[in-house]
Scaffold this active site. Structure first.
Site, PDB file in Angstrom:
ATOM      1  CG  HIS A  90     -17.389  12.857  -3.107  1.00 48.83           C
ATOM      2  ND1 HIS A  90     -16.615  13.712  -2.501  1.00 48.83           N
ATOM      3  CD2 HIS A  90     -17.934  13.750  -3.784  1.00 48.83           C
ATOM      4  CE1 HIS A  90     -16.532  14.972  -2.712  1.00 48.83           C
ATOM      5  NE2 HIS A  90     -17.160  15.102  -3.616  1.00 48.83           N
ATOM      6  CB  ALA A  91     -22.804  10.957  -0.616  1.00 46.02           C
TER       7      ALA A  91
END
Length: 73
Positions: free
Chosen positions: A47-48
Site C-alpha cells: 500500500h505504500a
C-alpha cells in the site's frame, strides 16, 4: 502463472513483506462457468506504493486486453 490450477483464493506470505515493494501478479487456469470463461487473477501490492484505485486499473486493463484478444481470434 499456475496453468494447472484454478483457485478460489491465494495467500502469499513473505518474510518482512511490508518491505517488499514489487507487485506480485498470479493467474491460474481458466474454466467455463455458467457459459463464461473465468480465470483467477490475484494482484498483491504494498500500500505504500499503490492504492486500490491503481490496483483496479490493472484489472480494467486486463479486461480490455482480453476482450481485444478474443475479438481478434
Amino acid at each position: 502463472y499456475i496453468s494447472w490450477l484454478s483457485y478460489d483464493a491465494l495467500h502469499i506470505e513473505l518474510p518482512d513483506g511490508y518491505l517488499y515493494f514489487q507487485p506480485i501478479i498470479n493467474w491460474g487456469k481458466y474454466r467455463l462457468e455458467n457459459g463464461k470463461l473465468m480465470m483467477p487473477v490475484t494482484v498483491r501490492m504494498n500500500h505504500a506504493i499503490a492504492d486500490g484505485y491503481l490496483v483496479s486499473q490493472v484489472f480494467v486493463l486486463l479486461e480490455k486486453e482480453i476482450k481485444s484478444f478474443v475479438k481478434n481470434n
